[in-house]
Design an enzyme around this catalytic site. Structure first.
Site, mmCIF file in Angstrom:
data_model
loop_
_atom_site.group_PDB
_atom_site.id
_atom_site.type_symbol
_atom_site.label_atom_id
_atom_site.label_comp_id
_atom_site.label_asym_id
_atom_site.label_seq_id
_atom_site.Cartn_x
_atom_site.Cartn_y
_atom_site.Cartn_z
ATOM 1 C CD GLU A 9 42.312 47.330 58.399
ATOM 2 O OE1 GLU A 9 43.398 46.745 58.212
ATOM 3 O OE2 GLU A 9 41.959 47.781 59.507
ATOM 4 C CG ASN A 10 43.187 41.971 52.373
ATOM 5 O OD1 ASN A 10 44.058 42.349 51.584
ATOM 6 N ND2 ASN A 10 42.907 40.689 52.562
#
Length: 534
Positions: A141-142
């Site tokens: 994620e991110n």
């Protein structure tokens, strides 16, 4: 008297679970309708993982423990949680173990992994083979839109490198508005759906750390995320995420949206005399409490909660059931949970029924909820309409006959000359049950030869019916248990006997109210009490 009635207490209860098989769908149909359930495992000590899984009452098809992390250079790091004994124990139970690969929101580490994807894929495939794992769940994620193509290629490479019978799944951001900026841009939903077995849409963190107070996963947020996902991914490849956590805010602004386990919320509300409400618009639970000055406080995920006013948005049975209903509504693959060890234990009593749409939406929070689910699972009582039980409606005499016949497993003696009542036509839905109940002496008719199938059953009538079915020894106490049931009342002996066995009870004012109509919820509660006699 029939053998069904004579043997009921000693033996019939033991075999009643078999009766339910004839009242429900076939095993093949149940398998076809089964919805997939997985849960991440992140919190808690690995030594307790087996215990945590056992508490789910067989609800899970797969567990995804935190075994695969990433080093700063993007290479695979096996965590200390990896446990061969746990993997073997899960396989013994027929459950898959698919660890999740995480960068824990660290953008630099995620980008490094994308720049090291060839080597990383080989390391993951080797670890799956070495530890007899069942695949990998990619939870990076991110990262940003710049890494979108590389991320898709990484998943495609994993699918090519890992045996076809092993799982490759991807955790992706819920995207109800079709956002393309920031980390949402890293997911090519359509391409990822084609390359993987399914996408686990993280339909939570609608409110997040640093945001204003609000639900973590409102029903409109989840539903809109599903509708958006269906534009790119077929329903059979969509798994929605159910949060087993909430978020809390302190009124002075010093804490904004930190995570808290669902199971801890009730403890805090009880400890500090707080308040719980259910927000109808978001279909989410909300709590508030005040920690007084001088209180030693409580730690949540290692952080001490000090004196002050707190607001918590979290999930309870009702909010989780509402979200799980969307799995059936949109015919999705199933649901995943973040994460095991944070949930309230009560949800596992009904989780499988909720996700497979086999429970009643009007019993959640009802005082007789567990009893109703019990008699439904037994096949003794059914709903009145799709997903409705109508617990507070009165029980009709026809319904009572059907329940008693199902409970005892009594059948019609083909040599019997038992006839129907003049007000029960042969095509009446309960005609067969009423005839059997008459044959067995469970229920008598009226003086005019009628049965009154649609008339409500009174509390004393049901007491007499149950007393006949169970053939209980008459009460010898002679004690007047209820102020409104005298010794000379026609139903007195039956009422006293059932009260002695704990099957029926009265009201707080000491009355029994014999002429009051029995509700469907009360019938369910009595049936569960009957079962406990064994």
């Amino acid at each position: 008297m029939s053998m069904h009635m004579k043997k009921y207490i000693k033996g019939a209860i033991i075999g009643l679970s078999l009766i339910g098989l004839t009242l429900t769908s076939s095993p093949a149909a149940e398998a076809a309708n089964h919805k997939f359930v997985m849960s991440y495992i992140y919190f808690g000590h690995p030594d307790k993982y087996i215990e945590a899984v056992n508490q789910t009452n067989g609800s899970l098809d797969m567990v995804s423990p935190s075994y695969f992390d990433l080093n700063p250079d993007g290479s695979l790091q096996l965590t200390a949680a990896l446990d061969k004994n746990f993997i073997a124990a899960m396989h013994q139970e027929g459950m898959k173990v698919v660890p999740f690969l995480s960068n824990h929101w660290d953008r630099n580490v995620g980008i490094a992994a994308m720049n090291n994807k060839e080597a990383l894929v080989k390391q993951i495939a080797k670890a799956i083979e070495t530890y007899n794992l069942d695949g990998v769940n990619v939870d990076i994620e991110n990262i940003t839109g710049k890494e979108k193509d590389a991320f898709t290629q990484f998943v495609q490479m994993l699918r090519a490198a890992i045996p076809a019978q092993k799982e490759v799944s991807v955790a992706v951001a819920a995207n109800p508005e079709g956002w393309e900026g920031d980390w949402f841009g890293s997911f090519d939903y359509a391409a990822l759906g084609k390359a993987s077995d399914y996408l686990m849409f993280m339909t939570y963190d609608e409110s997040y750390e640093g945001s204003d107070p609000g639900p973590v996963s409102s029903l409109p947020f989840v539903e809109k995320s599903i509708q958006q996902a269906l534009k790119y991914v077929p329903s059979e490849k969509i798994v929605i995420g159910i949060p087993f956590y909430g978020r809390y805010w302190k009124s002075d602004g010093s804490i904004k949206g930190l995570g808290i386990q669902n199971t801890v919320v009730d403890q805090l509300v009880q400890k500090y005399g707080g308040k719980k409400v259910f927000d109808e618009n978001s279909q989410s639970a909300k709590a508030s409490f005040v920690i007084p000055a001088g209180d030693p406080g409580t730690s949540v995920h290692g952080k001490k909660l000090t004196a002050g006013s707190y607001t918590v948005w979290y999930e309870n049975d009702r909010s989780i059931q509402a979200k799980l209903s969307l799995v059936q509504k949109y015919d999705l693959k199933g649901a995943g949970n973040w994460s095991l060890n944070e949930e309230a234990d009560s949800i596992w009593d009904y989780y499988t029924a909720w996700i497979n749409n086999s429970t009643f939406r009007d019993i959640i929070g009802h005082w007789a909820e567990s009893s109703i689910q019990f008699v439904s699972d037994k096949g003794w009582m059914t709903g009145t309409a799709s997903n409705l039980f109508q617990p507070n409606s009165s029980l009709s005499r026809a319904q009572a006959a059907a329940v008693l016949v199902r409970m005892t497993g009594a059948t019609l003696d083909q040599r019997s000359s038992t006839s129907l009542y003049w007000d029960v036509p042969a095509n009446h839905w309960a005609a067969a049950d009423i005839r059997i109940a008459k044959q067995e002496g469970m229920i008598g008719g009226r003086a005019d030869g009628s049965f009154g199938p649609n008339q409500p059953v009174t509390r004393e009538e049901l007491a007499v019916m149950l007393s006949r079915v169970l053939e209980l020894t008459p009460s010898t106490s002679g004690t007047l248990k209820f102020s409104d049931v005298g010794r000379d009342r026609w139903s007195a002996e039956a009422i006293r006997s059932l009260a002695d066995y704990g099957i029926i009870s009265g009201y707080k004012d000491g009355t029994f109210r014999p002429k009051q109509a029995v509700t469907r919820a009360e019938m369910a509660a009595m049936m569960q009490s009957v079962d406990k006699l064994n």
